[in-house]
Design an enzyme around this catalytic site. Structure first.
Site, PDB file in Angstrom:
ATOM      1  N   CYS A   1       4.384 -16.422   1.092  1.00  0.00           N
ATOM      2  CA  CYS A   1       4.242 -15.138   1.515  1.00  0.00           C
ATOM      3  C   CYS A   1       3.309 -14.824   2.608  1.00  0.00           C
ATOM      4  O   CYS A   1       2.152 -14.629   2.380  1.00  0.00           O
ATOM      5  CB  CYS A   1       4.070 -14.044   0.143  1.00  0.00           C
TER       6      CYS A   1
ATOM      7  N   GLU B   1      -9.382  14.441  -8.925  1.00  0.00           N
ATOM      8  CA  GLU B   1      -8.481  13.380  -9.290  1.00  0.00           C
ATOM      9  C   GLU B   1      -8.084  13.465 -10.787  1.00  0.00           C
ATOM     10  O   GLU B   1      -8.723  14.188 -11.579  1.00  0.00           O
ATOM     11  CB  GLU B   1      -9.197  12.148  -9.157  1.00  0.00           C
TER      12      GLU B   1
ATOM     13  N   ASP C   1      -4.486  13.418   0.096  1.00  0.00           N
ATOM     14  CA  ASP C   1      -3.864  12.024   0.097  1.00  0.00           C
ATOM     15  C   ASP C   1      -3.034  11.682  -1.165  1.00  0.00           C
ATOM     16  O   ASP C   1      -3.192  10.979  -2.248  1.00  0.00           O
ATOM     17  CB  ASP C   1      -4.894  10.770   0.249  1.00  0.00           C
TER      18      ASP C   1
ATOM     19  N   CYS D   1       1.765   8.571   2.717  1.00  0.00           N
ATOM     20  CA  CYS D   1       2.700   7.394   2.605  1.00  0.00           C
ATOM     21  C   CYS D   1       4.087   7.482   2.639  1.00  0.00           C
ATOM     22  O   CYS D   1       5.010   6.750   2.450  1.00  0.00           O
ATOM     23  CB  CYS D   1       2.166   6.477   1.451  1.00  0.00           C
TER      24      CYS D   1
END
Length: 423
Positions: free
Chosen positions: A134, A307, A353, A379
């Site tokens: 990989c 969080e 994020d 993302c």
């Protein structure tokens, strides 16, 4: 009639597209797609770096040269901005992580008839591709695949049998039979080495436990954990496992999120630090272990790190206390209980994020607040563009976009963005 057409661009899922809208998997810009579906390679088509490409679902773009790969990453981000008419003032050149730098991987392991396969799923299939190599993963991770296969075979043979000739896992009994097994493998590079987690499998009996301990010791694992369905249990951890965030060593709970490459993390964190230099107070929302909080905190900057995951929150808090940095960790589910406009008014800037779904509720509160500067890390360009449109609607200006390709040769793209409120 000649139906040959040139591939003009690469679509979001990795297929090449012609002017008439024909799609071709495995194509590169400049290739010629013939009427019978065959491809004639053009100047941007290169030999794939991995023998598994085309079967393994982990990569979609190994046929692209560096120039067209960069163009793909930049286009994903710029198209997301253009789709909402966000008017980005500047889009930086894309940053691509180099091969062999991915420091975490989620793999699947399955066995039948004494053979164990570890790898990624085939594209659009449940079949596994056995990884022999990989080029994306860090060498420390790929080096463990072969020995890990042998360990899982040993554990299968060591599993106790039930009465009636059936093993605990339901396979046929016998001295050389391996029960059918399926497990998820999590590998992460931490400061102490490789953190290996096996989910869906337990060590049954003394022989299996001894085999696992010997494996961990022989290969110098930082930690080995097992999760048979009731949470991770530590089998091996000579010293507490940590990851370096900024200049701080932070405890790393099993299975925690970490940016895919250190290189990509540096690019995202570097953007945030550049854009928020000298800002006195920052709310780091969806802060995780403190990837951005520890980089931003210092004599001039205090950071609130919010969080939802309790173990991750506690790890961040412990590291901040030990390092004596002005990072104030808060355990808070920002989907159910986002920081409200009056709370956000205490901060000069916000770092976001969120997960792939974005942060609709939290962005709504930011839009209604007095916050003047927002750094949004994403993302998922699609959910980001939706949230960004709401900020722009409330008077924010999209100053800069920075595309980041941490997942080399895949269609997964990340970005850093800076919004400034016009007064």
């Amino acid at each position: 009639m000649d139906e040959s057409e040139e591939i003009l661009r690469i679509a979001s899922k990795g297929d090449g597209v012609t002017a008439s809208g024909r799609f071709a998997w495995g194509a590169a810009p400049g290739d010629i797609l013939h009427g019978d579906g065959t491809l004639e390679w053009g100047p941007h088509h290169v030999e794939p770096a991995c023998r598994h490409f085309g079967r393994c679902g982990g990569c979609q773009l190994q046929q692209l040269d560096e120039e067209s790969l960069e163009a793909f990453v930049e286009a994903r981000v710029s198209n997301a901005s253009a789709s909402q008419e966000l008017g980005a003032e500047h889009i930086a050149p894309p940053h691509l992580s180099p091969p062999g730098t991915r420091r975490r991987a989620s793999l699947r392991a399955e066995s039948s008839g004494g053979r164990v396969v570890i790898g990624f799923r085939e594209a659009k299939s449940h079949r596994l591709v056995e990884l022999e190599e990989c080029p994306v993963l860090a060498p420390e991770l790929t080096a463990l695949l072969g020995p890990l296969r042998k360990l899982l075979i040993t554990m299968g043979k060591a599993a106790p049998e039930k009465k009636g000739g059936q093993s605990r896992k339901g396979g046929k009994s016998g001295k050389h039979a391996t029960p059918r097994m399926a497990a998820d493998i999590e590998m992460t590079l931490v400061e102490q080495g490789v953190d290996l987690g096996v989910k869906g499998l337990t060590a049954e009996g003394l022989a299996a436990t001894e085999a696992m301990l010997a494996f961990a010791q022989e290969h110098g694992l930082a930690r080995l954990t097992m999760d048979g369905g009731y949470g991770f249990e530590t089998v091996w951890e000579p010293v507490p496992v940590t990851v370096k965030l900024g200049d701080v060593s932070v405890p790393f709970p099993p299975g925690s999120f970490l940016q895919a490459t250190r290189d990509g993390e540096d690019a995202l964190v570097g953007a945030a630090c550049e854009w928020l230099k000298g800002v006195p107070t920052v709310a780091d929302l969806f802060s995780g272990l403190g990837t951005f909080a520890f980089a931003l905190a210092g004599p001039e900057t205090k950071v609130l790190a919010a969080e939802a995951a309790r173990d991750v929150h506690l790890a961040c808090k412990a590291a901040a206390d030990r390092a004596q940095l002005p990072v104030f960790a808060q355990h808070r589910d920002l989907f159910r209980n986002p920081l409200q406009a009056d709370e956000l008014g205490k901060f000069a800037a916000v770092v976001l994020d969120p997960p792939r779904a974005g942060a609709r509720e939290q962005v709504e509160c930011i839009a209604q607040s007095d916050v003047e500067r927002v750094v949004y890390i994403s993302c998922n360009p699609s959910s980001w563009s939706r949230d960004a449109a709401r900020l722009v609607e409330e008077g924010f200006r999209l100053v800069e976009l920075r595309p980041v390709g941490q997942f080399r040769w895949s269609t997964h793209v990340e970005l850093a963005s800076l919004f400034v409120r016009d007064r």
